[in-house]
Write a protein that holds these residues in place. Structure first.
Motif, PDB file in Angstrom:
ATOM      1  N   GLN A 130      21.818  37.094  11.226  1.00 51.10           N
ATOM      2  CA  GLN A 130      22.978  36.613  10.446  1.00 51.10           C
ATOM      3  C   GLN A 130      22.922  35.113  10.238  1.00 51.10           C
ATOM      4  N   GLU A 131      22.604  34.407  11.332  1.00 53.18           N
ATOM      5  CA  GLU A 131      22.531  32.948  11.241  1.00 53.18           C
ATOM      6  C   GLU A 131      21.433  32.522  10.272  1.00 53.18           C
ATOM      7  N   MET A 132      20.317  33.248  10.345  1.00 51.85           N
ATOM      8  CA  MET A 132      19.178  32.937   9.477  1.00 51.85           C
ATOM      9  C   MET A 132      19.581  33.159   8.010  1.00 51.85           C
ATOM     10  N   ASP A 133      20.288  34.268   7.738  1.00 50.52           N
ATOM     11  CA  ASP A 133      20.731  34.539   6.363  1.00 50.52           C
ATOM     12  C   ASP A 133      21.633  33.426   5.862  1.00 50.52           C
ATOM     13  N   ARG A 134      22.509  32.944   6.769  1.00 50.92           N
ATOM     14  CA  ARG A 134      23.441  31.879   6.377  1.00 50.92           C
ATOM     15  C   ARG A 134      22.665  30.602   6.020  1.00 50.92           C
ATOM     16  N   ILE A 135      21.659  30.287   6.833  1.00 48.17           N
ATOM     17  CA  ILE A 135      20.857  29.080   6.578  1.00 48.17           C
ATOM     18  C   ILE A 135      20.069  29.228   5.278  1.00 48.17           C
ATOM     19  N   LEU A 136      19.533  30.434   5.052  1.00 46.80           N
ATOM     20  CA  LEU A 136      18.751  30.629   3.820  1.00 46.80           C
ATOM     21  C   LEU A 136      19.648  30.471   2.591  1.00 46.80           C
ATOM     22  N   THR A 137      20.895  30.911   2.701  1.00 50.26           N
ATOM     23  CA  THR A 137      21.849  30.735   1.590  1.00 50.26           C
ATOM     24  C   THR A 137      22.088  29.238   1.379  1.00 50.26           C
ATOM     25  N   GLU A 138      22.214  28.500   2.482  1.00 50.31           N
ATOM     26  CA  GLU A 138      22.412  27.044   2.373  1.00 50.31           C
ATOM     27  C   GLU A 138      21.219  26.383   1.697  1.00 50.31           C
ATOM     28  N   ILE A 139      20.030  26.830   2.099  1.00 57.54           N
ATOM     29  CA  ILE A 139      18.808  26.248   1.508  1.00 57.54           C
ATOM     30  C   ILE A 139      18.774  26.542   0.004  1.00 57.54           C
ATOM     31  N   ASP A 140      19.099  27.780  -0.352  1.00 56.14           N
ATOM     32  CA  ASP A 140      19.132  28.153  -1.779  1.00 56.14           C
ATOM     33  C   ASP A 140      20.097  27.269  -2.553  1.00 56.14           C
ATOM     34  N   LYS A 141      21.249  27.029  -1.939  1.00 58.32           N
ATOM     35  CA  LYS A 141      22.277  26.201  -2.583  1.00 58.32           C
ATOM     36  C   LYS A 141      21.727  24.787  -2.796  1.00 58.32           C
ATOM     37  N   TRP A 142      21.031  24.280  -1.788  1.00 58.42           N
ATOM     38  CA  TRP A 142      20.459  22.930  -1.902  1.00 58.42           C
ATOM     39  C   TRP A 142      19.484  22.879  -3.086  1.00 58.42           C
ATOM     40  N   PHE A 143      18.672  23.924  -3.232  1.00 57.27           N
ATOM     41  CA  PHE A 143      17.705  23.935  -4.336  1.00 57.27           C
ATOM     42  C   PHE A 143      18.427  23.997  -5.682  1.00 57.27           C
ATOM     43  N   GLN A 144      19.487  24.798  -5.748  1.00 52.75           N
ATOM     44  CA  GLN A 144      20.230  24.877  -7.014  1.00 52.75           C
ATOM     45  C   GLN A 144      20.810  23.510  -7.373  1.00 52.75           C
ATOM     46  N   GLU A 145      21.342  22.811  -6.372  1.00 51.78           N
ATOM     47  CA  GLU A 145      21.988  21.535  -6.655  1.00 51.78           C
ATOM     48  C   GLU A 145      20.994  20.409  -6.909  1.00 51.78           C
ATOM     49  N   ASN A 146      19.824  20.489  -6.264  1.00 45.36           N
ATOM     50  CA  ASN A 146      18.891  19.368  -6.357  1.00 45.36           C
ATOM     51  C   ASN A 146      17.656  19.622  -7.189  1.00 45.36           C
ATOM     52  N   LYS A 147      17.302  20.882  -7.340  1.00 45.35           N
ATOM     53  CA  LYS A 147      16.033  21.167  -8.044  1.00 45.35           C
ATOM     54  C   LYS A 147      16.233  22.172  -9.176  1.00 45.35           C
ATOM     55  N   GLY A 148      17.489  22.491  -9.464  1.00 46.49           N
ATOM     56  CA  GLY A 148      17.779  23.553 -10.438  1.00 46.49           C
ATOM     57  C   GLY A 148      17.363  23.206 -11.851  1.00 46.49           C
TER      58      GLY A 148
END
Ligand code: SAM
Length: 325
Positions: A307-325
């Motif tokens: 669960q924690e890993m899924d939460r972190i992966l969602t955070e990482i995805d969000k970072w990519f959308q905001e910074n590399k989208g």
């Protein structure tokens, strides 16, 4: 038996057989058996008839084309681990595949182009490189360099058995590298002192007195060989920025790169806190390269904590959308 067990048994038993007859180390014998498997013939001339017969029978029982590249890599990884237990050198340790998968995941997110050139200047057994090549569905021209000839031979067999075309160089990566600039570097850095002070003098990150840190020189050398705008993924010790020479490294990185992220690997993956590592991602400066609003800073949970890993992966995805989208 699972496919990995079948392959492990094949590698292990044939390596043991060659080790005994050639009177060499287990890892040397493993490289030999890998060569035989790749060429589909027995290359060692000094074997007894009985051994040749035995090997032929064992090789004949397994068709490599029926196995996935990942199964081959994992089985080969397990036999190398077994061999490394015999005489392990801390700086020669293989990169665990969980780290390789994370590097592949990140590289896939950062690298938008369908084809690129990739360098691993500390390729070792090739486990990190093969994990990345198996998990990145891109057209990759890969180059691997290592100073240790046995590890490089294992890497070369690793690549052959998984049908990856890789250009290998057996040399000191801190000497001149005769390769064209690459788009991406991946490296699990060897940590320690570099004994060649004369060569080190060629680097901005040389120590003012005494031996220089090879991990610092590796970072500088990798950046030199990267195209402007290219990405570098380093597996680094957590204490990288805490040594007495860290100030210089910091300055150098600020001058030449943009820091994209630092992902701390779970401590549980390592023997102790001192041995713990992170994945450090930088981008070489170049025209029109803008820094992210904020670097991606993550402490990865133990991989078993789903669960924690899924939460972190969602955070990482969000970072990519905001910074590399
Ligand atoms: N990623 C590799 C793998 O999966 O097997 C493991 C890398 S290991 C942590 C570091 C590697 O750096 C070792 O294979 C070692 O031989 C290599 N190395 C150390 N100093 C070197 C140098 N000056 N030039 C080239 N390779 C070097």
């Amino acid at each position: 038996m699972t496919p990995i067990e079948q392959l492990f048994t094949l590698f292990n038993e044939t390596a043991l057989c060659l080790q005994e007859e050639l009177d060499c180390s287990y890892l040397e014998a493993l490289a030999e058996t890998g060569e035989n498997l790749f060429h589909g013939s027995i290359l060692q001339e000094e074997l007894s008839e009985l051994t040749v017969k035995r090997l032929k029978k064992q090789y004949g029982e397994v068709q490599l084309e029926n196995y996935s590249h990942e199964d081959i890599r994992k089985a080969y990884q397990l036999v190398i681990l077994k061999g490394m237990k015999e005489n392990v050198q801390p700086n020669h340790q293989m990169t665990p595949d969980t780290v390789g998968m994370l590097v592949a995941y990140l590289a896939g997110k950062f690298m938008k182009q369908p084809a690129f050139r990739l360098l691993d200047p500390a390729v070792g057994t090739g486990n990190l490189l093969m994990t990345v090549l198996n998990h990145l569905p891109k057209q990759i021209h890969a180059i691997g360099v290592d100073i240790d000839d046995l590890l490089l031979k294992l890497a070369y067999v690793n690549a052959n058995l998984q049908e990856h075309s890789v250009q290998f160089f057996n040399q000191d990566s801190l000497e001149s590298l005769f390769i064209d600039p690459v788009d991406i570097v991946i490296a699990d850095l060897p940590v320690g002192y570099y004994p060649n002070d004369i060569r080190a003098a060629d680097y901005q990150l040389k120590a003012d007195t005494g031996h220089s840190y090879s991990h610092h020189l590796f970072i500088e050398q990798s950046i030199r060989h990267t195209k402007p705008g290219g990405y570098l993924f380093f597996v680094i010790p957590n204490g990288l920025f805490e040594s007495e020479q860290a100030g210089k490294l910091h300055e150098f990185l600020k001058e030449n790169t943009i820091i994209q992220g630092l992902l701390q690997l779970p401590i549980s993956m390592f023997k102790n806190k001192q041995a713990a590592k992170s994945i450090f991602v930088v981008q070489k400066k170049g025209e029109d390269i803008k820094p992210p609003k904020q670097a991606l800073l993550v402490a990865l949970p133990s991989l078993s904590k789903r669960q924690e890993m899924d939460r972190i992966l969602t955070e990482i995805d969000k970072w990519f959308q905001e910074n590399k989208g």
